[in-house]
Write an enzyme that holds these catalytic residues in place. Structure first.
Site, PDB file in Angstrom:
ATOM      1  N   GLU A 146      10.039  -2.695   7.208  1.00  0.00           N
ATOM      2  CA  GLU A 146      11.066  -1.859   6.572  1.00  0.00           C
ATOM      3  C   GLU A 146      11.845  -1.176   7.683  1.00  0.00           C
ATOM      4  OE1 GLU A 146       9.163  -0.046   2.456  1.00  0.00           O
ATOM      5  OE2 GLU A 146       8.822   1.004   4.294  1.00  0.00           O
ATOM      6  N   GLN A 198      16.758   3.655  -4.442  1.00  0.00           N
ATOM      7  CA  GLN A 198      16.150   2.444  -5.015  1.00  0.00           C
ATOM      8  C   GLN A 198      17.081   1.241  -4.906  1.00  0.00           C
ATOM      9  OE1 GLN A 198      13.038   2.291  -5.475  1.00  0.00           O
ATOM     10  NE2 GLN A 198      12.935   4.490  -5.107  1.00  0.00           N
ATOM     11  N   GLY A 221       1.695   5.695   4.204  1.00  0.00           N
ATOM     12  CA  GLY A 221       0.684   6.091   5.191  1.00  0.00           C
ATOM     13  C   GLY A 221      -0.626   5.316   5.097  1.00  0.00           C
ATOM     14  N   SER A 222      -0.644   4.221   4.336  1.00  0.00           N
ATOM     15  CA  SER A 222      -1.910   3.491   4.184  1.00  0.00           C
ATOM     16  C   SER A 222      -2.226   2.604   5.393  1.00  0.00           C
ATOM     17  CB  SER A 222      -1.906   2.650   2.902  1.00  0.00           C
ATOM     18  OG  SER A 222      -0.805   1.786   2.908  1.00  0.00           O
ATOM     19  N   GLY A 280       0.824  -1.213   0.000  1.00  0.00           N
ATOM     20  CA  GLY A 280       0.000   0.000   0.000  1.00  0.00           C
ATOM     21  C   GLY A 280       0.850   1.251   0.000  1.00  0.00           C
ATOM     22  N   ASP A 296       5.932  -6.316   5.688  1.00  0.00           N
ATOM     23  CA  ASP A 296       5.424  -4.953   5.499  1.00  0.00           C
ATOM     24  C   ASP A 296       6.085  -4.383   4.235  1.00  0.00           C
ATOM     25  OD1 ASP A 296       5.039  -2.195   5.624  1.00  0.00           O
ATOM     26  OD2 ASP A 296       5.471  -2.051   7.754  1.00  0.00           O
ATOM     27  N   ARG A 297       5.369  -4.404   3.144  1.00  0.00           N
ATOM     28  CA  ARG A 297       5.781  -3.959   1.798  1.00  0.00           C
ATOM     29  C   ARG A 297       6.665  -4.970   1.063  1.00  0.00           C
ATOM     30  NH1 ARG A 297       6.738   1.894   1.614  1.00  0.00           N
ATOM     31  NH2 ARG A 297       4.723   2.242   0.690  1.00  0.00           N
ATOM     32  N   ASP A 356       8.715  -1.602  -4.829  1.00  0.00           N
ATOM     33  CA  ASP A 356       9.876  -0.745  -5.105  1.00  0.00           C
ATOM     34  C   ASP A 356      10.008  -0.500  -6.609  1.00  0.00           C
ATOM     35  OD1 ASP A 356      10.692  -0.641  -2.399  1.00  0.00           O
ATOM     36  OD2 ASP A 356      11.641  -2.597  -2.602  1.00  0.00           O
TER      37      ASP A 356
HETATM   38  N1  LIG Z   1      11.162   2.058  -3.107  1.00  0.00           N
HETATM   39  C1  LIG Z   1      10.902   3.200  -2.471  1.00  0.00           C
HETATM   40  N2  LIG Z   1      11.152   4.379  -3.072  1.00  0.00           N
HETATM   41  C2  LIG Z   1      10.921   5.568  -2.463  1.00  0.00           C
HETATM   42  N3  LIG Z   1      10.460   5.667  -1.212  1.00  0.00           N
HETATM   43  C3  LIG Z   1      10.200   4.515  -0.567  1.00  0.00           C
HETATM   44  C4  LIG Z   1      10.383   3.238  -1.168  1.00  0.00           C
HETATM   45  N4  LIG Z   1      10.009   2.293  -0.264  1.00  0.00           N
HETATM   46  C5  LIG Z   1       9.625   2.969   0.834  1.00  0.00           C
HETATM   47  N5  LIG Z   1       9.740   4.302   0.667  1.00  0.00           N
HETATM   48  C6  LIG Z   1       9.497   5.339   1.665  1.00  0.00           C
HETATM   49  O1  LIG Z   1      10.076   4.945   2.890  1.00  0.00           O
HETATM   50  C7  LIG Z   1       9.265   5.324   3.967  1.00  0.00           C
HETATM   51  C8  LIG Z   1       8.886   4.014   4.611  1.00  0.00           C
HETATM   52  O2  LIG Z   1       8.073   4.237   5.610  1.00  0.00           O
HETATM   53  P1  LIG Z   1       7.144   3.100   6.229  1.00  0.00           P
HETATM   54  O3  LIG Z   1       7.797   1.786   6.325  1.00  0.00           O
HETATM   55  O4  LIG Z   1       6.585   3.656   7.459  1.00  0.00           O
HETATM   56  O5  LIG Z   1       6.104   2.903   5.069  1.00  0.00           O
HETATM   57  P2  LIG Z   1       4.771   3.555   4.832  1.00  0.00           P
HETATM   58  O6  LIG Z   1       4.504   3.290   3.401  1.00  0.00           O
HETATM   59  O7  LIG Z   1       4.744   4.957   5.195  1.00  0.00           O
HETATM   60  O8  LIG Z   1       3.917   2.651   5.809  1.00  0.00           O
HETATM   61  P3  LIG Z   1       2.503   2.633   6.461  1.00  0.00           P
HETATM   62  O9  LIG Z   1       1.561   2.067   5.454  1.00  0.00           O
HETATM   63  O10 LIG Z   1       2.716   1.722   7.606  1.00  0.00           O
HETATM   64  O11 LIG Z   1       2.116   3.990   6.911  1.00  0.00           O
HETATM   65  C9  LIG Z   1       8.084   6.079   3.394  1.00  0.00           C
HETATM   66  O12 LIG Z   1       8.346   7.469   3.374  1.00  0.00           O
HETATM   67  C10 LIG Z   1       8.053   5.508   1.984  1.00  0.00           C
HETATM   68  O13 LIG Z   1       7.528   6.332   1.023  1.00  0.00           O
END
Ligand SMILES: Nc1ncnc2c1ncn2[C@@H]1O[C@H](COP(=O)(O)OP(=O)(O)OP(=O)(O)O)[C@@H](O)[C@H]1O
Length: 207
Positions: free
Chosen positions: A31, A54, A10-11, A7, A78-79, A84
């Protein structure tokens, strides 16, 4: 058994991952945001740091997937590594923050590495609209995320929806994150677990 939660930023992936891990005694894999050496710089200057970030995520997620496959335990992640490449890197190239040369180089590496891994048995996609994402991003208060433009989230949502529509690698459960409060509302969480269980039925005898 490998479950993954996908997702937009912030989802609510982290919360759902924690709650499902607790309920079913699955091992959660998150992550590592705090030790990411590029994330803060990336949000300040995407042109400069997109490729580096990346490659960092690709490597860390690949190592995670290898450990998941070796493990005898049921795991919830989680992801995924697919987000990516198919969401973030693709979008950075499309909006001009990653050059075609860097993007091609990255994708060649991604294709080469992903030959050796398998998709999750179940992918849970948290679908959320922009106001919900913005609210959750501001609630958690990471300073470098305050500058995320609405357009960036909107473009990521478009890539997410396309990706999910065409996803054929395994079972998918789409949850409407706008209307669910599985963190605070027991019946919402029960709804989620019943959906998860019905998707897993047939794949695994017991969960
Ligand atoms: N491949 C990627 N490229 C750019 N930014 C990334 C990538 N993977 C993760 N991020 C960024 O890294 C951060 C990871 O934060 P986190 O693990 O809390 O994920 P999130 O997507 O915000 O999760 P949640 O759904 O729990 O709120 C976020 O700012 C997200 O956008």
């Amino acid at each position: 058994m490998h479950i993954a939660v996908a997702g937009n930023i912030g989802s609510g992936k982290t919360t759902l991952t924690k709650k499902l891990a607790e309920k079913y005694c699955w091992e959660p894999k998150f992550e590592d945001v705090e030790h990411n050496p590029y994330l803060e710089d990336f949000y300040n200057d995407m042109d400069r740091w997109s490729f580096h970030l990346q490659v960092y995520f690709l490597n860390s997620r690949y190592q995670q997937v290898l450990k998941i496959r070796e493990s005898k335990q049921a795991i919830i992640q989680d992801r995924t590594i697919y987000e990516d490449a198919h969401i973030f890197a693709k979008n950075l190239n499309a909006i001009g923050h990653m050059t075609n040369r860097d993007y091609k180089n990255y994708l060649d590496l991604f294709d080469c590495m992903t030959q050796f891994i398998q998709a999750p048995d179940l992918l849970i996609y948290l679908k959320a609209d922009i106001p919900k994402l913005q609210k959750q991003i501001s609630l958690r208060g990471r300073s470098y995320e305050n500058t995320i433009p609405e357009d960036y989230l909107t473009a990521l949502n478009v890539h997410y929806n396309n990706w999910i529509e065409n996803y054929k690698e395994g079972k998918v459960l789409v949850l409407d994150a706008n209307s669910l409060d599985y963190e605070n509302n027991t019946s919402d969480f029960e709804y989620v677990t019943s959906e998860v269980e019905s998707k897993l039925k047939g794949l695994f005898a017991t969960i």
